[in-house]
Structure formats: structure tokens, C-alpha cells
Design a protein around this motif. Structure first.
Motif, PDB file in Angstrom:
ATOM      1  N   HIS A 137       0.838  -1.194   0.000  1.00 23.24           N
ATOM      2  CA  HIS A 137       0.000   0.000   0.000  1.00 23.24           C
ATOM      3  C   HIS A 137       0.869   1.238   0.000  1.00 23.24           C
ATOM      4  N   GLU A 138       0.408   2.234  -0.691  1.00 20.80           N
ATOM      5  CA  GLU A 138       1.159   3.467  -0.834  1.00 20.80           C
ATOM      6  C   GLU A 138       0.227   4.643  -0.559  1.00 20.80           C
ATOM      7  N   SER A 139       0.626   5.518   0.338  1.00 18.85           N
ATOM      8  CA  SER A 139      -0.179   6.688   0.656  1.00 18.85           C
ATOM      9  C   SER A 139       0.014   7.758  -0.411  1.00 18.85           C
ATOM     10  N   ILE A 140      -1.071   8.222  -0.995  1.00 17.11           N
ATOM     11  CA  ILE A 140      -0.996   9.259  -2.023  1.00 17.11           C
ATOM     12  C   ILE A 140      -1.460  10.593  -1.456  1.00 17.11           C
ATOM     13  N   TYR A 141      -2.572  10.612  -0.740  1.00 17.87           N
ATOM     14  CA  TYR A 141      -3.114  11.824  -0.147  1.00 17.87           C
ATOM     15  C   TYR A 141      -3.151  11.658   1.358  1.00 17.87           C
ATOM     16  N   HIS A 142      -2.758  12.718   2.055  1.00 16.09           N
ATOM     17  CA  HIS A 142      -2.725  12.636   3.516  1.00 16.09           C
ATOM     18  C   HIS A 142      -3.076  13.996   4.093  1.00 16.09           C
ATOM     19  N   LEU A 143      -4.028  14.031   4.999  1.00 16.34           N
ATOM     20  CA  LEU A 143      -4.408  15.260   5.681  1.00 16.34           C
ATOM     21  C   LEU A 143      -3.418  15.524   6.806  1.00 16.34           C
ATOM     22  N   THR A 144      -2.862  16.717   6.860  1.00  8.29           N
ATOM     23  CA  THR A 144      -1.927  17.087   7.904  1.00  8.29           C
ATOM     24  C   THR A 144      -2.208  18.523   8.314  1.00  8.29           C
ATOM     25  N   THR A 145      -1.457  19.030   9.273  1.00  7.20           N
ATOM     26  CA  THR A 145      -1.617  20.401   9.737  1.00  7.20           C
ATOM     27  C   THR A 145      -0.345  21.189   9.458  1.00  7.20           C
ATOM     28  N   LYS A 146      -0.474  22.496   9.292  1.00  9.54           N
ATOM     29  CA  LYS A 146       0.705  23.300   8.946  1.00  9.54           C
ATOM     30  C   LYS A 146       1.563  23.647  10.154  1.00  9.54           C
ATOM     31  N   ASP A 147       1.029  23.545  11.368  1.00 10.34           N
ATOM     32  CA  ASP A 147       1.830  23.819  12.557  1.00 10.34           C
ATOM     33  C   ASP A 147       1.512  22.801  13.638  1.00 10.34           C
ATOM     34  N   GLY A 148       2.467  22.576  14.541  1.00  6.38           N
ATOM     35  CA  GLY A 148       2.257  21.585  15.583  1.00  6.38           C
ATOM     36  C   GLY A 148       2.115  20.204  14.968  1.00  6.38           C
ATOM     37  N   TRP A 149       1.272  19.390  15.559  1.00  2.00           N
ATOM     38  CA  TRP A 149       1.054  18.066  14.995  1.00  2.00           C
ATOM     39  C   TRP A 149      -0.412  17.667  15.128  1.00  2.00           C
ATOM     40  N   SER A 150      -0.847  16.867  14.189  1.00  2.00           N
ATOM     41  CA  SER A 150      -2.224  16.376  14.210  1.00  2.00           C
ATOM     42  C   SER A 150      -2.244  14.994  14.833  1.00  2.00           C
ATOM     43  N   ASN A 151      -3.381  14.676  15.402  1.00  2.00           N
ATOM     44  CA  ASN A 151      -3.543  13.410  16.079  1.00  2.00           C
ATOM     45  C   ASN A 151      -4.838  12.778  15.593  1.00  2.00           C
ATOM     46  N   ASP A 152      -5.490  12.027  16.431  1.00  2.00           N
ATOM     47  CA  ASP A 152      -6.638  11.213  16.049  1.00  2.00           C
ATOM     48  C   ASP A 152      -7.775  11.998  15.399  1.00  2.00           C
ATOM     49  N   PHE A 167      -8.803  20.175   0.561  1.00  2.00           N
ATOM     50  CA  PHE A 167      -9.334  20.556   1.868  1.00  2.00           C
ATOM     51  C   PHE A 167      -9.325  22.075   2.017  1.00  2.00           C
ATOM     52  N   THR A 168     -10.287  22.593   2.752  1.00  2.00           N
ATOM     53  CA  THR A 168     -10.317  24.025   3.043  1.00  2.00           C
ATOM     54  C   THR A 168      -9.305  24.345   4.140  1.00  2.00           C
ATOM     55  N   PRO A 169      -8.951  25.639   4.317  1.00  2.00           N
ATOM     56  CA  PRO A 169      -8.054  25.999   5.417  1.00  2.00           C
ATOM     57  C   PRO A 169      -8.628  25.546   6.762  1.00  2.00           C
ATOM     58  N   GLN A 170      -7.749  25.138   7.643  1.00  2.92           N
ATOM     59  CA  GLN A 170      -8.164  24.611   8.943  1.00  2.92           C
ATOM     60  C   GLN A 170      -8.432  25.736   9.934  1.00  2.92           C
ATOM     61  N   ASN A 171      -9.373  25.486  10.843  1.00  3.89           N
ATOM     62  CA  ASN A 171      -9.662  26.422  11.918  1.00  3.89           C
ATOM     63  C   ASN A 171      -9.837  25.643  13.214  1.00  3.89           C
ATOM     64  N   SER A 172      -9.702  26.326  14.327  1.00  2.00           N
ATOM     65  CA  SER A 172      -9.896  25.694  15.636  1.00  2.00           C
ATOM     66  C   SER A 172     -11.389  25.601  15.920  1.00  2.00           C
ATOM     67  N   ALA A 173     -11.906  24.378  15.932  1.00  2.00           N
ATOM     68  CA  ALA A 173     -13.336  24.156  16.171  1.00  2.00           C
ATOM     69  C   ALA A 173     -13.668  24.141  17.653  1.00  2.00           C
ATOM     70  N   ILE A 174     -12.799  23.519  18.446  1.00  2.00           N
ATOM     71  CA  ILE A 174     -12.944  23.513  19.910  1.00  2.00           C
ATOM     72  C   ILE A 174     -11.594  23.928  20.463  1.00  2.00           C
ATOM     73  N   LYS A 175     -11.547  25.100  21.047  1.00  2.00           N
ATOM     74  CA  LYS A 175     -10.280  25.620  21.578  1.00  2.00           C
ATOM     75  C   LYS A 175      -9.811  24.797  22.763  1.00  2.00           C
ATOM     76  N   ALA A 176      -8.501  24.695  22.915  1.00  2.00           N
ATOM     77  CA  ALA A 176      -7.913  23.919  24.007  1.00  2.00           C
ATOM     78  C   ALA A 176      -8.346  24.444  25.366  1.00  2.00           C
ATOM     79  N   ASP A 177      -8.497  25.739  25.462  1.00  2.00           N
ATOM     80  CA  ASP A 177      -8.909  26.353  26.718  1.00  2.00           C
ATOM     81  C   ASP A 177     -10.321  26.881  26.525  1.00  2.00           C
ATOM     82  N   GLY A 178     -11.307  26.232  27.164  1.00  3.94           N
ATOM     83  CA  GLY A 178     -12.706  26.579  26.983  1.00  3.94           C
ATOM     84  C   GLY A 178     -13.044  27.971  27.474  1.00  3.94           C
ATOM     85  N   PRO A 179     -14.264  28.406  27.208  1.00  2.00           N
ATOM     86  CA  PRO A 179     -14.676  29.747  27.610  1.00  2.00           C
ATOM     87  C   PRO A 179     -14.663  29.907  29.130  1.00  2.00           C
TER      88      PRO A 179
END
Length: 172
Positions: free
Chosen positions: A37-52, A97-109
Motif C-alpha cells: 500500500h502506498e499513501s498518495i493523499y494525507h491530511l496534515t496540519t501546517k503547525d504543531g502536529w495532528s492526532n486522532d 481541503f479548506t483551510p483549517q480552523n480551531s473548532a474547539i479551543k484547548a482552553d474553553g470559555p
């Protein structure tokens, strides 16, 4: 390719090929056939690291898929309070993919009862059975650390009023 399920599991993501194989090559060696198997397309993030991956939700209003995944801004311990959030992107074809945004901030309201890290969870579309949330609104259920009690782990619920882009309405 159009998937009919509203919510897709991580297994479906694998089947679609994000971060996994989209092509299959058959290799013949000494009369033994194997598949590589060979990965052709992969979703990643431009800063930090992505997880699950947390959820893939069909957005019937926009005619695209909303994708939510865990994100940490630093390579330090992502489980440390205030370090992990959920990023959001959309796609129609799982290639673009569209530009990424923070959907749920690490520090809640700021509120008497809120989170200081956004961990694992899922996003559902309200079919009208969640009281106090508009029918059709996306609702995120996720775990995290409580902000004001020393850091006990809890489950949080927040809903989106901007078509799944952010989750800012915390349910008690």
C-alpha cells in the motif's frame, strides 16, 4: 464518490484512504503475490502536529464533509492542560481541503464549569431530540480536563451555530 452515512467512523476514514492507501500495487516475487500500500493523499496540519480523527460528518447544508481531528501546537505532552484542541476542515472529495480552523479551543470559555483541554469525542447532527439546541445543528461531545476544580476529567457538550465551524455554545 458520495457516502450516504451522516457520520463516518475512523474505519471509514481508513477505507477512504486518508493517511492510508489509496492505491494498491501487486508485487510478484518468486511466485508469491503480496499487496503493498502506498499513501498518495494525507491530511496534515501546517503547525504543531495532528492526532486522532474525531469525526467525519456530512454537511447537508454545504454539500461537503466536515472533518474534526485532535491538534497540539507543540511537540510537548499534548495531554497537558490547555495544549490540545480540535481542528476543523471541509472537503468534497477527500483530496482537496479548506483551510483549517480551531473548532474547539484547548482552553474553553470562562464559565463556572468548562474545560482546559479538548480530548477525544465525536460530532453529531441534532435530529431535534437534544433540547435547547436547534434541529440540524452540529453537537460535539468530548472529554477534557475541568478548568476550575484541579483538573478532573469530564465529558463536555457544545453545539455550533456556524454550521459546524466552531463549537461555542456549552451545554450544562
Amino acid at each position: 464518490m458520495k457516502l450516504t452515512n451522516t457520520i463516518l467512523s475512523t474505519g471509514a476514514l481508513v477505507a477512504l484512504g486518508l493517511g492510508m492507501a489509496l492505491t494498491t500495487n501487486t508485487v510478484h516475487a518468486d511466485s508469491v503475490t503480496s499487496t503493498a500500500h502506498e499513501s498518495i493523499y494525507h491530511l496534515t496540519t501546517k503547525d504543531g502536529w495532528s492526532n486522532d480523527l474525531q469525526s467525519i460528518v456530512w454537511n447537508s447544508k454545504g454539500k461537503y464533509y466536515d472533518l474534526y481531528f485532535l491538534h497540539s501546537k507543540t511537540a510537548d505532552d499534548p495531554n497537558e492542560a490547555g495544549k490540545q484542541d480540535w481542528l476543523h476542515t471541509t472537503t468534497k472529495d477527500f483530496i482537496h481541503f479548506t483551510p483549517q480552523n480551531s473548532a474547539i479551543k484547548a482552553d474553553g470559555p470562562e464559565a463556572p464549569y468548562t474545560w482546559k483541554s479538548a480530548w477525544t469525542g465525536t460530532v453529531l447532527v441534532n435530529d431535534g431530540s437534544i433540547k435547547g439546541v436547534p434541529k440540524g445543528a452540529q453537537v460535539a461531545y468530548f472529554s477534557g480536563l475541568e478548568k476550575h476544580d484541579g483538573g478532573s476529567q469530564n465529558v463536555w457538550v457544545a453545539w455550533s451555530s456556524d454550521n459546524g465551524r466552531t463549537f461555542s455554545h456549552v451545554l450544562q
